[in-house]
Design a protein around this motif. Structure first.
Motif, PDB file in Angstrom:
ATOM      1  N   LEU A  33     -14.717   6.176  -1.210  1.00  0.00           N
ATOM      2  CA  LEU A  33     -13.659   6.560  -0.280  1.00  0.00           C
ATOM      3  C   LEU A  33     -13.496   8.075  -0.224  1.00  0.00           C
ATOM      4  O   LEU A  33     -13.106   8.612   0.818  1.00  0.00           O
ATOM      5  CB  LEU A  33     -12.351   5.882  -0.665  1.00  0.00           C
ATOM      6  N   ALA A  40     -10.801   6.023   4.619  1.00  0.00           N
ATOM      7  CA  ALA A  40      -9.573   6.124   3.834  1.00  0.00           C
ATOM      8  C   ALA A  40      -8.363   6.285   4.749  1.00  0.00           C
ATOM      9  O   ALA A  40      -7.300   5.688   4.516  1.00  0.00           O
ATOM     10  CB  ALA A  40      -9.664   7.303   2.861  1.00  0.00           C
ATOM     11  N   ILE A  43      -7.528   2.926   6.283  1.00  0.00           N
ATOM     12  CA  ILE A  43      -6.851   2.074   5.306  1.00  0.00           C
ATOM     13  C   ILE A  43      -5.363   2.412   5.272  1.00  0.00           C
ATOM     14  O   ILE A  43      -4.504   1.517   5.268  1.00  0.00           O
ATOM     15  CB  ILE A  43      -7.492   2.241   3.918  1.00  0.00           C
ATOM     16  N   ARG A  44      -5.048   3.692   5.274  1.00  0.00           N
ATOM     17  CA  ARG A  44      -3.642   4.113   5.304  1.00  0.00           C
ATOM     18  C   ARG A  44      -2.980   3.658   6.606  1.00  0.00           C
ATOM     19  O   ARG A  44      -1.879   3.117   6.597  1.00  0.00           O
ATOM     20  CB  ARG A  44      -3.540   5.630   5.177  1.00  0.00           C
ATOM     21  N   ASP A  49      -3.747  -2.411   1.140  1.00  0.00           N
ATOM     22  CA  ASP A  49      -3.686  -1.877  -0.209  1.00  0.00           C
ATOM     23  C   ASP A  49      -5.098  -1.824  -0.774  1.00  0.00           C
ATOM     24  O   ASP A  49      -6.018  -2.454  -0.249  1.00  0.00           O
ATOM     25  CB  ASP A  49      -2.740  -2.681  -1.112  1.00  0.00           C
ATOM     26  N   VAL A  50      -5.280  -1.032  -1.810  1.00  0.00           N
ATOM     27  CA  VAL A  50      -6.597  -0.877  -2.417  1.00  0.00           C
ATOM     28  C   VAL A  50      -6.544  -1.400  -3.840  1.00  0.00           C
ATOM     29  O   VAL A  50      -5.714  -0.969  -4.645  1.00  0.00           O
ATOM     30  CB  VAL A  50      -7.054   0.595  -2.412  1.00  0.00           C
ATOM     31  N   LEU A  79      -8.151   7.573  -5.906  1.00  0.00           N
ATOM     32  CA  LEU A  79      -7.646   6.674  -4.866  1.00  0.00           C
ATOM     33  C   LEU A  79      -6.245   7.071  -4.416  1.00  0.00           C
ATOM     34  O   LEU A  79      -5.897   6.903  -3.241  1.00  0.00           O
ATOM     35  CB  LEU A  79      -7.652   5.228  -5.370  1.00  0.00           C
ATOM     36  N   THR A  82      -6.905   9.877  -1.880  1.00  0.00           N
ATOM     37  CA  THR A  82      -7.565   9.520  -0.611  1.00  0.00           C
ATOM     38  C   THR A  82      -6.760   8.536   0.225  1.00  0.00           C
ATOM     39  O   THR A  82      -6.817   8.574   1.458  1.00  0.00           O
ATOM     40  CB  THR A  82      -8.959   8.935  -0.870  1.00  0.00           C
ATOM     41  N   THR A  83      -6.019   7.630  -0.432  1.00  0.00           N
ATOM     42  CA  THR A  83      -5.291   6.608   0.336  1.00  0.00           C
ATOM     43  C   THR A  83      -3.799   6.858   0.406  1.00  0.00           C
ATOM     44  O   THR A  83      -3.100   6.208   1.184  1.00  0.00           O
ATOM     45  CB  THR A  83      -5.516   5.208  -0.269  1.00  0.00           C
TER      46      THR A  83
END
Length: 233
Positions: A33, A40, A43-44, A49-50, A79, A82-83
């Protein structure tokens, strides 16, 4: 093939989910990611969720305890950057090592780990001397069967997932049930396979009493509804 997953497959899968108002959990390697900021950001944007899938693809069984502890901390920090959110779950690539669960529990901040294939529902165990929640994963409802030759068509994928879902849905009339579907962007992201996934998602959407959610949501629900018992000394 792996690059296809990040360039094409990822975007096809999130489109199929977004069109149906469905969410997902991303099992993401931290370094992957970092190298794909567009993914990333998506995903946000979509509110996934990661579940931490390690710092990079490596066998935790071969790491010294101090190395594994350092990898877990690097993964969390990466993470989070990035997220925008700290990972709340852990799932090892290639399977956990003998120290992994204890180290995850000692690090703290996790709601659960998914390094288990031994049940269909969450359950409590003890790690680092305290209650620790397991949200089991499943390799049976997984697109990896395409690579191994057990499935070849979109209908193969759809029928297998549909049959699993229908049985669990029927059993759910008397007891809670959980179904995990594992997707790899480089596998299910291809059009001839994604078509089967689309049919499955539409099948699920037509049924009542179904909660399509993230793994962290399952963990929170289990913690609230079936809390852990105190660890006996």
């Amino acid at each position: 093939m792996f690059e296809y997953g990040s360039r094409v497959g990822f975007w096809r899968l999130i489109r199929l989910l977004a069109e149906r108002g469905m969410t997902a959990t991303v099992m993401g390697c931290a370094l992957a990611l970092e190298r794909n900021p567009e993914a990333a950001a998506a995903i946000r944007e979509h509110g996934y969720d990661v579940c931490a899938h390690g710092w990079r693809w490596e066998r935790h069984q071969h790491l010294r305890e101090d190395e594994e502890r350092e990898r877990i901390r690097k993964t969390i920090a990466s993470l989070t950057r990035t997220t925008g959110e700290r990972p709340l779950g852990w799932y090892c690539r290639y399977g956990a090592g003998v120290n992994t669960r204890r180290l995850v529990a000692e690090e703290g901040g996790f709601l659960y780990d998914s390094d288990a294939y031994n049940d269909e529902l969450p359950y409590w165990t003890t790690a680092a001397g305290k209650p620790h929640l397991i949200v089991p994963y499943g390799l049976v409802n997984n697109d990896a069967k395409f690579i191994r030759g057990a499935m070849t068509t979109a209908d193969d994928f759809f029928v297998y997932l549909k049959d699993a879902f229908d049985m669990l849905h029927a059993e759910g009339a008397s007891a809670p049930k959980m179904m995990s579907v594992g997707l790899h962007t480089r596998i299910a992201g291809h059009p001839g396979r994604a078509a089967g996934l689309a049919r499955f998602l539409d099948h699920v959407a037509k049924r009542d009493a179904v909660w399509i959610c993230r793994r962290a949501d399952i963990a929170r629900h289990w913690i609230a509804t079936h809390p852990a018992q105190p660890v006996k000394p």
